[in-house]
Design a protein around this motif. Structure first.
Motif, mmCIF file in Angstrom:
data_model
loop_
_atom_site.group_PDB
_atom_site.id
_atom_site.type_symbol
_atom_site.label_atom_id
_atom_site.label_comp_id
_atom_site.label_asym_id
_atom_site.label_seq_id
_atom_site.Cartn_x
_atom_site.Cartn_y
_atom_site.Cartn_z
ATOM 1 N N THR A 55 56.764 32.803 42.130
ATOM 2 C CA THR A 55 56.925 34.255 42.234
ATOM 3 C C THR A 55 57.427 34.848 40.922
ATOM 4 N N VAL A 56 58.403 34.195 40.301
ATOM 5 C CA VAL A 56 58.917 34.684 39.015
ATOM 6 C C VAL A 56 57.839 34.598 37.942
ATOM 7 N N PHE A 57 57.068 33.507 37.948
ATOM 8 C CA PHE A 57 55.987 33.365 36.969
ATOM 9 C C PHE A 57 54.938 34.465 37.150
ATOM 10 N N MET A 58 54.554 34.740 38.393
ATOM 11 C CA MET A 58 53.563 35.792 38.642
ATOM 12 C C MET A 58 54.101 37.162 38.253
ATOM 13 N N LEU A 59 55.376 37.411 38.489
ATOM 14 C CA LEU A 59 55.976 38.685 38.101
ATOM 15 C C LEU A 59 55.996 38.833 36.583
ATOM 16 N N GLN A 98 46.931 46.195 42.184
ATOM 17 C CA GLN A 98 45.690 46.441 42.928
ATOM 18 C C GLN A 98 44.601 45.492 42.449
ATOM 19 N N ILE A 99 44.536 45.243 41.146
ATOM 20 C CA ILE A 99 43.573 44.284 40.620
ATOM 21 C C ILE A 99 43.916 42.886 41.120
ATOM 22 N N LEU A 100 45.196 42.568 41.185
ATOM 23 C CA LEU A 100 45.647 41.260 41.667
ATOM 24 C C LEU A 100 45.208 41.013 43.106
ATOM 25 N N GLY A 118 37.349 51.231 25.494
ATOM 26 C CA GLY A 118 36.694 50.560 26.604
ATOM 27 C C GLY A 118 36.137 49.189 26.292
ATOM 28 N N TRP A 119 35.938 48.871 25.013
ATOM 29 C CA TRP A 119 35.397 47.558 24.661
ATOM 30 C C TRP A 119 36.337 46.429 25.069
ATOM 31 N N SER A 120 37.643 46.711 25.188
ATOM 32 C CA SER A 120 38.603 45.663 25.538
ATOM 33 C C SER A 120 38.839 45.558 27.042
ATOM 34 N N ALA A 121 38.298 46.475 27.799
ATOM 35 C CA ALA A 121 38.529 46.463 29.249
ATOM 36 C C ALA A 121 38.025 45.200 29.923
ATOM 37 N N PRO A 122 36.798 44.740 29.631
ATOM 38 C CA PRO A 122 36.370 43.505 30.296
ATOM 39 C C PRO A 122 37.243 42.313 29.932
ATOM 40 N N ILE A 123 37.709 42.275 28.703
ATOM 41 C CA ILE A 123 38.542 41.151 28.276
ATOM 42 C C ILE A 123 39.867 41.153 29.027
ATOM 43 N N ILE A 124 40.552 42.284 29.046
ATOM 44 C CA ILE A 124 41.887 42.348 29.641
ATOM 45 C C ILE A 124 41.822 42.245 31.160
ATOM 46 N N ILE A 125 41.004 43.051 31.782
ATOM 47 C CA ILE A 125 41.001 43.121 33.243
ATOM 48 C C ILE A 125 40.394 41.871 33.869
ATOM 49 N N ILE A 126 39.316 41.365 33.309
ATOM 50 C CA ILE A 126 38.693 40.180 33.900
ATOM 51 C C ILE A 126 39.548 38.938 33.677
ATOM 52 N N THR A 127 40.181 38.807 32.502
ATOM 53 C CA THR A 127 41.081 37.652 32.319
ATOM 54 C C THR A 127 42.260 37.726 33.273
ATOM 55 N N PHE A 128 42.795 38.930 33.479
ATOM 56 C CA PHE A 128 43.896 39.058 34.440
ATOM 57 C C PHE A 128 43.429 38.677 35.839
ATOM 58 N N PHE A 129 42.266 39.145 36.224
ATOM 59 C CA PHE A 129 41.748 38.863 37.560
ATOM 60 C C PHE A 129 41.516 37.369 37.756
ATOM 61 N N VAL A 130 40.891 36.728 36.799
ATOM 62 C CA VAL A 130 40.559 35.307 36.935
ATOM 63 C C VAL A 130 41.823 34.445 36.922
ATOM 64 N N SER A 132 44.968 35.308 37.591
ATOM 65 C CA SER A 132 45.802 35.539 38.780
ATOM 66 C C SER A 132 45.172 34.914 40.020
ATOM 67 N N ARG A 133 43.853 34.966 40.130
ATOM 68 C CA ARG A 133 43.183 34.306 41.262
ATOM 69 C C ARG A 133 43.386 32.797 41.211
ATOM 70 N N TYR A 134 43.304 32.222 40.021
ATOM 71 C CA TYR A 134 43.500 30.787 39.864
ATOM 72 C C TYR A 134 44.903 30.383 40.311
ATOM 73 N N ILE A 135 45.901 31.165 39.908
ATOM 74 C CA ILE A 135 47.294 30.861 40.276
ATOM 75 C C ILE A 135 47.483 31.007 41.786
ATOM 76 N N LEU A 136 46.973 32.092 42.357
ATOM 77 C CA LEU A 136 47.155 32.315 43.793
ATOM 78 C C LEU A 136 46.410 31.287 44.647
ATOM 79 N N LEU A 137 45.217 30.894 44.205
ATOM 80 C CA LEU A 137 44.482 29.892 44.971
ATOM 81 C C LEU A 137 45.130 28.516 44.894
ATOM 82 N N ASN A 138 45.788 28.220 43.797
ATOM 83 C CA ASN A 138 46.473 26.933 43.679
ATOM 84 C C ASN A 138 47.746 26.879 44.523
#
Length: 141
Positions: A55-59, A98-100, A118-130, A132-138
């Motif tokens: 929880t602390v790591f995710m925060l 919300q993205i999480l 906007g050129w950095s949006a896919p980099i920042i948002i998709i890396t955060f999504f992937v 965070s999903r990896y951490i939550l699924l583990n």
């Protein structure tokens, strides 16, 4: 019935709430129960520290990306401001949460891609999504 008697006797509500909080001690009585229940309680108490660490790591992970979102996209939204934006820390934290959760995260991505940076949006948002999903699924493995 007991609460009516206590209210009629004039005892303060704060004392009543304190006594209700002592109900948690019932768990201690369960610890002297059969071996299977004892083992289950020991496992539950032992895993609370690991859950706290994740929880602390995710925060911390969420705060890092929140600060990055405020820096990069803070003032890049036009009028009217959408509900999910990166204007300040609180709104950016709610947007990344919300993205999480995966709730309509693609519309945030597309709206952010329309901003001047906007050129950095896919980099920042998709890396955060992937990540965070990896951490939550583990957590469930």
């Amino acid at each position: 019935v007991i609460s009516v008697i206590v209210e009629l006797s004039g005892v303060s509500k704060a004392l009543l709430k304190a006594l209700r909080a002592l109900r948690i001690t019932r768990l201690l009585r369960l610890s002297t129960s059969p071996a299977g229940l004892r083992k289950l309680l020991d496992t539950t108490f032992a895993s609370t520290m690991a859950i706290f660490n994740v929880t602390v790591f995710m925060l911390l992970f969420l705060v890092c990306y929140t600060l990055m979102g405020v820096q990069v996209y803070g003032d890049n939204y036009g009028e009217p401001l959408p509900r999910t934006n990166f204007q300040n820390f609180r709104l950016s934290m709610m947007t990344f949460f919300q993205i999480l959760t995966g709730d309509n995260w693609d519309s945030i991505l597309y709206r952010t891609m329309d901003s001047p940076d906007g050129w950095s949006a896919p980099i920042i948002i998709i890396t955060f999504f992937v990540i965070s999903r990896y951490i939550l699924l583990n957590l469930f493995v």
